[in-house]
Design a protein around this motif. Sequence first.
Motif, PDB file in Angstrom:
ATOM      1  N   PHE A  58      55.479  26.549  57.387  1.00  0.00           N
ATOM      2  CA  PHE A  58      54.300  25.912  56.812  1.00  0.00           C
ATOM      3  C   PHE A  58      52.993  26.631  57.116  1.00  0.00           C
ATOM      4  N   LEU A  59      52.924  27.421  58.192  1.00  0.00           N
ATOM      5  CA  LEU A  59      51.668  28.071  58.559  1.00  0.00           C
ATOM      6  C   LEU A  59      51.119  28.981  57.459  1.00  0.00           C
ATOM      7  N   PRO A  60      51.927  29.880  56.851  1.00  0.00           N
ATOM      8  CA  PRO A  60      51.377  30.720  55.784  1.00  0.00           C
ATOM      9  C   PRO A  60      50.886  29.917  54.583  1.00  0.00           C
ATOM     10  N   CYS A  61      51.520  28.775  54.307  1.00  0.00           N
ATOM     11  CA  CYS A  61      51.084  27.937  53.182  1.00  0.00           C
ATOM     12  C   CYS A  61      49.651  27.470  53.393  1.00  0.00           C
TER      13      CYS A  61
ATOM     14  N   PHE B  54      43.760  27.704  52.323  1.00  0.00           N
ATOM     15  CA  PHE B  54      42.377  27.823  52.791  1.00  0.00           C
ATOM     16  C   PHE B  54      41.730  29.128  52.326  1.00  0.00           C
ATOM     17  N   ALA B  55      42.510  30.212  52.291  1.00  0.00           N
ATOM     18  CA  ALA B  55      41.953  31.504  51.873  1.00  0.00           C
ATOM     19  C   ALA B  55      41.711  31.549  50.365  1.00  0.00           C
ATOM     20  N   GLY B  56      42.592  30.907  49.593  1.00  0.00           N
ATOM     21  CA  GLY B  56      42.483  31.005  48.144  1.00  0.00           C
ATOM     22  C   GLY B  56      41.701  29.906  47.462  1.00  0.00           C
ATOM     23  N   ALA B  57      41.450  28.804  48.167  1.00  0.00           N
ATOM     24  CA  ALA B  57      40.776  27.652  47.549  1.00  0.00           C
ATOM     25  C   ALA B  57      39.447  28.007  46.880  1.00  0.00           C
ATOM     26  N   PRO B  58      38.579  28.830  47.506  1.00  0.00           N
ATOM     27  CA  PRO B  58      37.296  29.135  46.858  1.00  0.00           C
ATOM     28  C   PRO B  58      37.428  29.909  45.547  1.00  0.00           C
TER      29      PRO B  58
ATOM     30  N   ILE C  43      40.069  29.558  43.237  1.00  0.00           N
ATOM     31  CA  ILE C  43      41.001  28.943  42.281  1.00  0.00           C
ATOM     32  C   ILE C  43      40.405  28.883  40.882  1.00  0.00           C
ATOM     33  N   GLU C  44      39.187  28.409  40.763  1.00  0.00           N
ATOM     34  CA  GLU C  44      38.586  28.256  39.429  1.00  0.00           C
ATOM     35  C   GLU C  44      38.387  29.602  38.750  1.00  0.00           C
ATOM     36  N   ALA C  45      37.985  30.606  39.527  1.00  0.00           N
ATOM     37  CA  ALA C  45      37.789  31.937  38.944  1.00  0.00           C
ATOM     38  C   ALA C  45      39.116  32.524  38.481  1.00  0.00           C
ATOM     39  N   MET C  46      40.167  32.290  39.243  1.00  0.00           N
ATOM     40  CA  MET C  46      41.480  32.830  38.873  1.00  0.00           C
ATOM     41  C   MET C  46      42.059  32.130  37.656  1.00  0.00           C
ATOM     42  N   ALA C  47      41.714  30.866  37.470  1.00  0.00           N
ATOM     43  CA  ALA C  47      42.271  30.103  36.346  1.00  0.00           C
ATOM     44  C   ALA C  47      41.879  30.709  35.005  1.00  0.00           C
ATOM     45  N   GLY C  48      40.724  31.348  34.935  1.00  0.00           N
ATOM     46  CA  GLY C  48      40.279  31.937  33.676  1.00  0.00           C
ATOM     47  C   GLY C  48      40.632  33.400  33.517  1.00  0.00           C
ATOM     48  N   ASN C  49      41.272  34.003  34.503  1.00  0.00           N
ATOM     49  CA  ASN C  49      41.607  35.424  34.456  1.00  0.00           C
ATOM     50  C   ASN C  49      42.939  35.610  33.728  1.00  0.00           C
ATOM     51  N   GLN C  50      42.896  36.310  32.583  1.00  0.00           N
ATOM     52  CA  GLN C  50      44.088  36.474  31.749  1.00  0.00           C
ATOM     53  C   GLN C  50      45.173  37.304  32.437  1.00  0.00           C
ATOM     54  N   ARG C  51      44.765  38.296  33.215  1.00  0.00           N
ATOM     55  CA  ARG C  51      45.752  39.138  33.901  1.00  0.00           C
ATOM     56  C   ARG C  51      46.517  38.333  34.947  1.00  0.00           C
ATOM     57  N   ILE C  52      45.802  37.501  35.680  1.00  0.00           N
ATOM     58  CA  ILE C  52      46.460  36.669  36.688  1.00  0.00           C
ATOM     59  C   ILE C  52      47.385  35.670  36.020  1.00  0.00           C
TER      60      ILE C  52
END
Length: 201
Positions: free
Chosen positions: A105-108, A113-117, A119-128
Amino acid sequence: MGGIWIWRGSEDTVTQVGLFFTQAAFVTFGGAYAVLSYITAVAVSSGWLSTGQMLIGLGLAESTPGPLIMVTQYVGFLAGWHLPGGLDPLLAGVIGALVTTYVTFLPCFFFIFAGAPFIEAMAGNQRIQAALTGVTAAVVGVILNLAVWFGHNVVWPASGVDPFALASMAISLVLLQRFHFPIQYLVLLGAASGVVWRMMA
């Protein structure tokens, strides 16, 4: 993990379990079903538990409440129990289960926490989004692999075809697909019929 390494050494089962499940948590995507296929292959081939014990763990996880990923704790316990390395088997099993749960569970939490800021930017990225679509397709294949392995080892164990398992599978499929039988009752019915079959055998 550093403390376990210093205490038990790099070749000890608990250390190996901790390192393996840390790696599994970092490199597997797609949820518990995707991870369990990988874990099953490594745990059985490493001698931490037998194929039959892995089938029991998967069966219990499927038929009881709670997250399916807790099968990892079961694997960690049995690894410590079977290969205690000079410790009491129960103590080694408990330590193996605790270490497994921690490193699973630790890496999760780290990724959350590392990716939360972002998330919204990644949601609109077509490559991702394209990459995630590819990951989703791969995960479906991995889950199918686990289903085939599980079904094959239940219906066709080393001793030959299990007629009860084959009949149970066929009846369950008909009840689910043809009559839309509620799954929660099917699980209870399967458990009860399995107990009766074992008592009669």
